[in-house]
Motif scaffolding. Structure first.
Motif, PDB file in Angstrom:
ATOM      1  N   PRO A  65       0.800  -1.233   0.000  1.00  0.00           N
ATOM      2  CA  PRO A  65       0.000   0.000   0.000  1.00  0.00           C
ATOM      3  C   PRO A  65       0.831   1.281   0.000  1.00  0.00           C
ATOM      4  O   PRO A  65       0.555   2.182  -0.816  1.00  0.00           O
ATOM      5  N   PRO A  66       1.852   1.431   0.874  1.00  0.00           N
ATOM      6  CA  PRO A  66       2.594   2.693   0.846  1.00  0.00           C
ATOM      7  C   PRO A  66       3.343   2.932  -0.464  1.00  0.00           C
ATOM      8  O   PRO A  66       3.483   4.087  -0.881  1.00  0.00           O
ATOM      9  N   ILE A  67       3.788   1.859  -1.114  1.00  0.00           N
ATOM     10  CA  ILE A  67       4.459   2.035  -2.401  1.00  0.00           C
ATOM     11  C   ILE A  67       3.466   2.556  -3.439  1.00  0.00           C
ATOM     12  O   ILE A  67       3.760   3.492  -4.202  1.00  0.00           O
ATOM     13  N   ILE A  68       2.280   1.966  -3.480  1.00  0.00           N
ATOM     14  CA  ILE A  68       1.249   2.431  -4.430  1.00  0.00           C
ATOM     15  C   ILE A  68       0.857   3.868  -4.125  1.00  0.00           C
ATOM     16  O   ILE A  68       0.793   4.725  -5.024  1.00  0.00           O
ATOM     17  N   PHE A  69       0.594   4.149  -2.839  1.00  0.00           N
ATOM     18  CA  PHE A  69       0.189   5.505  -2.449  1.00  0.00           C
ATOM     19  C   PHE A  69       1.313   6.520  -2.667  1.00  0.00           C
ATOM     20  O   PHE A  69       1.051   7.723  -2.749  1.00  0.00           O
ATOM     21  N   GLY A  70       2.559   6.057  -2.757  1.00  0.00           N
ATOM     22  CA  GLY A  70       3.679   6.956  -2.970  1.00  0.00           C
ATOM     23  C   GLY A  70       3.991   7.197  -4.435  1.00  0.00           C
ATOM     24  O   GLY A  70       4.332   8.321  -4.836  1.00  0.00           O
ATOM     25  N   VAL A  71       3.886   6.170  -5.253  1.00  0.00           N
ATOM     26  CA  VAL A  71       4.219   6.299  -6.671  1.00  0.00           C
ATOM     27  C   VAL A  71       3.195   7.171  -7.402  1.00  0.00           C
ATOM     28  O   VAL A  71       3.550   8.007  -8.248  1.00  0.00           O
ATOM     29  N   ILE A  72       1.924   7.010  -7.078  1.00  0.00           N
ATOM     30  CA  ILE A  72       0.868   7.726  -7.801  1.00  0.00           C
ATOM     31  C   ILE A  72       1.010   9.249  -7.690  1.00  0.00           C
ATOM     32  O   ILE A  72       0.884   9.960  -8.695  1.00  0.00           O
TER      33      ILE A  72
END
Length: 520
Positions: free
Chosen positions: A464-471
């Motif tokens: 989740p934090p990777i997705i929320f960070g890349v976007i």
């Protein structure tokens, strides 16, 4: 629908359409009651109260369905074994959640996530339904109806014996919440004078931040989701005082030709602001007499296909819609994800809420000094990097992830008011309402997906934090395709928007050729 986000402060360049036959077009409401006075402030403070339950209902899932440890009631079975018919839950923090109430774990975990998706879907429909109702019946009574529906359906949700009824009532409460959001914002923007509209539009987010801050305090004292749900719903009944104190929008009254009612509202407001009232009736009469000619100029209708018909508008639409998606997906997703980080859930959520207040205030300064584009880029980069780092740092000490999540929320809270202003200025007048409505819908779609992204923490905690960070970082890159709109004359047609971009590119090329630096 007349959307407050589309009405902007005066700009440095004068709009040639501000004059017709040599006679300036005057804002009749602003002329009658002033830009910002005591009456405006008191009415806005009353309207702002509605933002507390807006925050509570949108973010309540953090405490209604928190991450809870559980085991199979049969200790010999795996907790998610197919033949495990009942589970026992850790009740050391929360005495009852919707997971423990209806056994929403393992193969039923998606139902807990669905509760938040239903909420965001309800808000999306509420924006549309109450947007239509507020255009047809005025701002006051749809707002009043929405707060009553919010209180009743939200309270019934807290007493629901069945999960299906809980979802239905949660949808209706969210429908009402979407209604209070759109009608209260439009009413606020229609009352405030142009030079204060941007600032008040940003400060309008502060009560939401305070409501978010109160949420962990309410949950701390009410650890059973039923009591918690009831506690965040019943206060909306107090807002029925709107019936006696809330005025109808004078702009809506004038648009509908309701002359006497509009005069009554304007005279009352002018009296409270200690402004003269003797010319209001004459001014309103003159305004309504000449309104037909003005409408022929200003009411050119655009179509949704105009958003993608030309290359430059297509680029604008894709970039700004994606940034709205970033706001919806990441803000609500991270708000829910913070409740699943290690450490004290109440403290983590409180910290993420506290940081939003200075972030919102900072937006007032940054959007004026840095500009809209640079502010949005900076906010996206800050949130993106902070959230990506959460996926890599160790769980201990817990303050590291809490600090990073707080920094991420600062960036996301800065993005929301900035993208509101930016999109209202970016789209030309003829498609501004369509553009803002379409792009803000992307935020709702993102917020509907957010709980499912958050639930991926059960697969791998870093997903989740990777997705929320890349976007957000992708959103920042797309911003480089957008022009700066600070202190620029707002375009009225798609053709003007195209020419604005072409001229900006030409100036940049000339500056590079001359060896000078262009200021974005």
């Amino acid at each position: 629908m007349q959307n407050g986000t589309t009405e902007q402060p005066p700009t440095k360049e004068k709009d040639p359409q501000q004059q017709k036959d040599g006679v300036p077009h005057v804002d009749i409401v602003q002329k009658s009651i002033g830009v910002l006075g005591r009456w405006h402030i008191w009415i806005c403070l009353a309207i702002f109260l509605v933002k507390f339950p807006v925050a509570w209902h949108q973010l309540s899932i953090v405490f209604v369905a928190p991450r809870t440890e559980f085991e199979c009631a049969d200790p010999e079975l795996n907790k998610c074994a197919a033949n495990c018919s009942r589970h026992t839950f850790d009740r050391s923090v929360f005495s009852e959640t919707i997971q423990s109430e209806w056994d929403l774990v393992c193969s039923k975990q998606y139902l807990a996530d669905l509760a938040q998706t239903i909420t965001m879907l309800g808000i999306l429909f509420g924006n549309m339904v109450f947007g239509y109702l507020s255009d047809k019946f005025g701002r006051k009574f749809p707002l009043l109806g929405a707060v009553i529906l919010q209180a009743v359906s939200g309270t019934i949700a807290g007493f629901s014996p069945w999960f299906s009824l809980f979802l239905v009532m949660r949808f209706l409460a969210a429908l009402a919440t979407g209604g209070t959001m759109v009608t209260s914002f439009v009413l606020t923007m229609e009352l405030i004078g142009t030079e204060w509209r941007t600032v008040v539009g940003i400060l309008y987010q502060i009560p939401f931040n305070l409501g978010h801050l109160l949420l962990p305090a309410i949950s701390y004292f009410l650890r059973d989701w039923r009591y918690f749900q009831t506690a965040i719903s019943l206060p909306s009944l107090l807002l029925v005082f709107y019936y006696w104190v809330m005025p109808e929008s004078p702009r809506w009254l004038l648009a509908g030709g309701k002359k006497e009612e509009a005069i009554a509202v304007l005279e009352k407001a002018a009296n409270y602001n200690k402004l003269p009232t003797k010319n209001i009736r004459t001014d309103v009469t003159d305004y309504l007499t000449h309104k037909g000619n003005s409408e022929q100029i200003n009411n050119r209708k655009g179509k949704i296909m105009d958003l993608i018909r030309t290359p430059i508008m297509r680029m604008y639409t894709i970039a700004i819609c994606f940034n709205w998606l970033v706001c919806g997906l990441c803000f609500f997703g991270v708000s829910q994800f913070i409740g699943q980080l290690g450490g004290n859930i109440f403290l983590n959520v409180a910290l993420s809420a506290v940081i939003q207040i200075p972030s919102t205030l900072f937006a007032c300064w940054a959007t004026k000094v840095w500009g809209r584009r640079n502010t949005l880029i900076s906010a996206n980069v800050l949130s993106g990097i902070s959230l990506i780092l959460i996926g890599f740092v160790p769980d201990q000490p817990t303050w590291v992830k809490s600090t990073l999540s707080t920094a991420g929320m600062f960036g996301l809270a800065l993005s929301f008011p900035t993208v509101y202003i930016y999109s209202g200025e970016l789209f030309p007048t003829m498609v501004r309402n369509i553009g803002v409505g379409t792009s803000s819908m992307c935020a709702r779609l993102g917020s509907m997906v957010a709980p499912f992204v958050t639930s991926l923490v059960t697969v791998k905690p870093w997903i989740p934090p990777i997705i929320f960070g890349v976007i957000p970082l992708v959103g920042a890159l797309l911003c480089f395709k957008l022009p700066e709109t600070l202190d620029c004359k707002l375009p009225d047609t798609v053709e003007e928007a195209e020419m604005f971009e072409i001229r900006a590119r030409q100036k940049k090329m000339d500056a590079v050729a001359n060896g000078t630096e262009m200021v974005p």
